[in-house]
Design a protein around this motif. Sequence first.
Motif, PDB file in Angstrom:
ATOM      1  N   ALA A 160       3.287  18.619   5.450  1.00  0.00           N
ATOM      2  CA  ALA A 160       2.513  18.755   4.397  1.00  0.00           C
ATOM      3  C   ALA A 160       1.341  17.654   4.322  1.00  0.00           C
ATOM      4  N   LEU A 161       1.821  16.511   4.698  1.00  0.00           N
ATOM      5  CA  LEU A 161       0.835  15.293   4.624  1.00  0.00           C
ATOM      6  C   LEU A 161       0.037  15.241   6.012  1.00  0.00           C
ATOM      7  N   ALA A 162       0.440  15.728   6.789  1.00  0.00           N
ATOM      8  CA  ALA A 162      -0.340  15.778   8.134  1.00  0.00           C
ATOM      9  C   ALA A 162      -1.288  16.907   7.907  1.00  0.00           C
ATOM     10  N   ARG A 163      -1.155  17.801   7.371  1.00  0.00           N
ATOM     11  CA  ARG A 163      -2.086  18.643   7.040  1.00  0.00           C
ATOM     12  C   ARG A 163      -3.047  18.496   5.762  1.00  0.00           C
ATOM     13  N   ASP A 164      -3.053  17.567   5.209  1.00  0.00           N
ATOM     14  CA  ASP A 164      -3.842  17.203   3.911  1.00  0.00           C
ATOM     15  C   ASP A 164      -4.287  15.784   4.150  1.00  0.00           C
ATOM     16  N   PRO A 165      -5.359  15.435   4.518  1.00  0.00           N
ATOM     17  CA  PRO A 165      -5.814  14.140   4.570  1.00  0.00           C
ATOM     18  C   PRO A 165      -6.158  13.672   3.109  1.00  0.00           C
ATOM     19  N   ALA A 166      -6.839  14.268   2.438  1.00  0.00           N
ATOM     20  CA  ALA A 166      -7.115  13.737   1.027  1.00  0.00           C
ATOM     21  C   ALA A 166      -5.956  13.381   0.288  1.00  0.00           C
ATOM     22  N   ARG A 167      -4.803  14.077   0.418  1.00  0.00           N
ATOM     23  CA  ARG A 167      -3.583  13.734  -0.234  1.00  0.00           C
ATOM     24  C   ARG A 167      -3.141  12.390   0.371  1.00  0.00           C
ATOM     25  N   ARG A 168      -3.036  12.221   1.785  1.00  0.00           N
ATOM     26  CA  ARG A 168      -2.743  11.037   2.285  1.00  0.00           C
ATOM     27  C   ARG A 168      -3.341   9.660   1.778  1.00  0.00           C
ATOM     28  N   ARG A 169      -4.841  10.076   1.734  1.00  0.00           N
ATOM     29  CA  ARG A 169      -5.600   8.909   1.091  1.00  0.00           C
ATOM     30  C   ARG A 169      -5.362   8.515  -0.143  1.00  0.00           C
ATOM     31  N   ALA A 170      -4.977   9.529  -0.943  1.00  0.00           N
ATOM     32  CA  ALA A 170      -4.749   9.395  -2.349  1.00  0.00           C
ATOM     33  C   ALA A 170      -3.556   8.681  -2.710  1.00  0.00           C
ATOM     34  N   MET A 171      -2.403   8.902  -1.796  1.00  0.00           N
ATOM     35  CA  MET A 171      -1.307   8.239  -1.888  1.00  0.00           C
ATOM     36  C   MET A 171      -1.370   6.871  -1.446  1.00  0.00           C
ATOM     37  N   GLY A 172      -1.957   6.621  -0.383  1.00  0.00           N
ATOM     38  CA  GLY A 172      -2.073   5.325   0.305  1.00  0.00           C
ATOM     39  C   GLY A 172      -2.920   4.599  -0.686  1.00  0.00           C
ATOM     40  N   ARG A 173      -3.881   5.064  -1.343  1.00  0.00           N
ATOM     41  CA  ARG A 173      -4.674   3.981  -2.261  1.00  0.00           C
ATOM     42  C   ARG A 173      -3.629   3.770  -3.519  1.00  0.00           C
ATOM     43  N   ALA A 174      -2.914   4.532  -4.051  1.00  0.00           N
ATOM     44  CA  ALA A 174      -2.018   4.129  -5.223  1.00  0.00           C
ATOM     45  C   ALA A 174      -0.810   3.324  -4.565  1.00  0.00           C
ATOM     46  N   ALA A 175      -0.542   3.306  -3.445  1.00  0.00           N
ATOM     47  CA  ALA A 175       0.644   2.670  -2.798  1.00  0.00           C
ATOM     48  C   ALA A 175       0.214   0.939  -2.842  1.00  0.00           C
ATOM     49  N   ARG A 176      -1.051   0.877  -2.214  1.00  0.00           N
ATOM     50  CA  ARG A 176      -1.683  -0.491  -2.352  1.00  0.00           C
ATOM     51  C   ARG A 176      -1.716  -0.953  -3.696  1.00  0.00           C
ATOM     52  N   GLN A 177      -2.086  -0.119  -4.721  1.00  0.00           N
ATOM     53  CA  GLN A 177      -2.431  -0.526  -5.947  1.00  0.00           C
ATOM     54  C   GLN A 177      -1.157  -0.992  -6.730  1.00  0.00           C
ATOM     55  N   LEU A 178      -0.080  -0.078  -6.512  1.00  0.00           N
ATOM     56  CA  LEU A 178       1.186  -0.365  -7.064  1.00  0.00           C
ATOM     57  C   LEU A 178       1.610  -1.865  -6.388  1.00  0.00           C
ATOM     58  N   ALA A 179       1.480  -1.900  -4.956  1.00  0.00           N
ATOM     59  CA  ALA A 179       1.865  -3.144  -4.434  1.00  0.00           C
ATOM     60  C   ALA A 179       1.135  -4.222  -5.282  1.00  0.00           C
ATOM     61  N   GLU A 180      -0.193  -4.455  -5.500  1.00  0.00           N
ATOM     62  CA  GLU A 180      -0.899  -5.474  -6.069  1.00  0.00           C
ATOM     63  C   GLU A 180      -0.435  -5.698  -7.200  1.00  0.00           C
ATOM     64  N   ARG A 181      -0.294  -4.281  -8.255  1.00  0.00           N
ATOM     65  CA  ARG A 181       0.175  -4.819  -9.532  1.00  0.00           C
ATOM     66  C   ARG A 181       1.386  -5.121  -9.929  1.00  0.00           C
ATOM     67  N   ARG A 182       2.330  -4.516  -9.271  1.00  0.00           N
ATOM     68  CA  ARG A 182       3.790  -4.619  -9.515  1.00  0.00           C
ATOM     69  C   ARG A 182       4.727  -5.377  -8.488  1.00  0.00           C
ATOM     70  N   TRP A 183       4.280  -5.560  -7.030  1.00  0.00           N
ATOM     71  CA  TRP A 183       5.334  -6.028  -6.313  1.00  0.00           C
ATOM     72  C   TRP A 183       4.699  -7.235  -5.313  1.00  0.00           C
ATOM     73  N   ASP A 184       3.546  -7.745  -5.914  1.00  0.00           N
ATOM     74  CA  ASP A 184       3.113  -9.114  -5.154  1.00  0.00           C
ATOM     75  C   ASP A 184       4.237 -10.050  -5.033  1.00  0.00           C
ATOM     76  N   ARG A 185       4.795 -10.576  -3.888  1.00  0.00           N
ATOM     77  CA  ARG A 185       5.647 -11.375  -3.594  1.00  0.00           C
ATOM     78  C   ARG A 185       5.156 -12.553  -4.073  1.00  0.00           C
ATOM     79  N   ARG A 186       4.033 -13.101  -4.355  1.00  0.00           N
ATOM     80  CA  ARG A 186       3.750 -14.535  -4.835  1.00  0.00           C
ATOM     81  C   ARG A 186       4.171 -14.614  -6.230  1.00  0.00           C
ATOM     82  N   LEU A 187       4.046 -13.278  -7.003  1.00  0.00           N
ATOM     83  CA  LEU A 187       4.526 -13.503  -8.247  1.00  0.00           C
ATOM     84  C   LEU A 187       6.014 -13.517  -8.543  1.00  0.00           C
ATOM     85  N   LEU A 188       6.547 -12.800  -7.560  1.00  0.00           N
ATOM     86  CA  LEU A 188       7.882 -12.708  -7.750  1.00  0.00           C
ATOM     87  C   LEU A 188       8.738 -14.189  -7.149  1.00  0.00           C
ATOM     88  N   ALA A 189       8.031 -14.793  -6.009  1.00  0.00           N
ATOM     89  CA  ALA A 189       8.572 -16.066  -5.700  1.00  0.00           C
ATOM     90  C   ALA A 189       8.211 -17.085  -6.835  1.00  0.00           C
TER      91      ALA A 189
END
Length: 412
Positions: A363-392
């Motif tokens: 399903a993801l292979a057939r839907d590039p727009a969905r992949r891009r949206a999820m990828g952007r959300a993944a990076r935003q989540l990483a920056e907002r919640r999981w930044d290792r510098r803040l955890l360190a």
Amino acid sequence: MRILYLHQHFSTPEGATGTRSHAMARALAARGHAVTMACGQYAGAVTGLAGGFRRGRREGPVDGFRVVEWAIPCGNAMPLRRRAGAFLRYAAQAGRLALAEEWDLVIASSTPSSVALPALAAWRLRGIPFLYEIRDPWPELPRAMGIGSPPLWWALDRLADAACRNATAVIALSDGMAETARAHGARVIAVLPNGCDLDLFGPGIAPWRPPGLPPDGMLAVYAGAQGPANGLGLLLDAAALLQAARAPLTLVLVGEGAETPRLRARAETLGLRNLRFLAPLPKRRLAALLAGADIGLQCLAPVPEFAELTAPNKLMDYLAAGLPVVANLGGAAARLLAGGRHGPVGIAVAPADPAALAEALGALARDPARRRAMGRAARQLAERRWDRRLLAARFCELAEAAAPPRPRLALA
């Protein structure tokens, strides 16, 4: 403070394994603490030290702190008896170091849980406080998988009791691990999850694909251990279904472990042209591969306890790289993939359903727009919640609170 940091599997980012302890040691050193990292020789790890061993030991400065490395090989591909021997040899050497020098604090990071032995010795014999970090709960996970025996699980239970009850604080990588610490008698528990290295992984990294892969085809990458706990036979079953459906997707398995020979043989038997194996990659090379990939794969054996008792490094790497993730996990990982205000960051399927896994990938292979949206959300989540510098920074605060200044004798 003078801090002894015990992590048998330590590696810098030049290695192909987790770098959490490297990041935490650097953060402690940057705050002015004198940190000594004590480690063995873990398969795929690079400690940053060069030159030969003298009497089985070498040491030197690495990235602002001291590293002491013993010639004690250990790796997931080793038989359990040999690994157990390596765990005990490391504990013995680390115990000698813990008692030989003056320390204000010991940090013991498992696995293996035997890393608690030298910390307990320093606490009992020298009164040195220690933090106990649970990265994988033992014996809960070995017992759930049927690895070992009741006498071994009993002994590991007693060791976990001693470590959790006597540590100044216990650091757990997930809420589920915190519950196991509480069950073992921990008084103070802090949940400090794995974090994302936003500098090493990210959208600005130049992409790389190894020779032999389709230059324009889509890639789904699994990067991690290949042992019984990882249940990677499921990925082979999904690859077979995707190949039959002629999905334009190649699965790449990066890593090694006890199951690697069997997996390679089975892939050959199945005639999987859409699956490739790669040896473990240094983190910087892996970052380039993820930059050139389309989907991150997370897979574990269908063990119910895994839903809340695991905190995979690879999942954080995928988020930092801005990749949508497909995982066969419920619990904490499924809740994470559901995302937040920026939308879902991946798809979670049932633990033992190769058809559902293949369908999610297709399903993801057939839907590039969905992949891009999820990828952007993944990076935003990483920056907002999981930044290792803040955890360190939080890790450093916990260490500093665990060891109040102790009076020292003035020199005449």
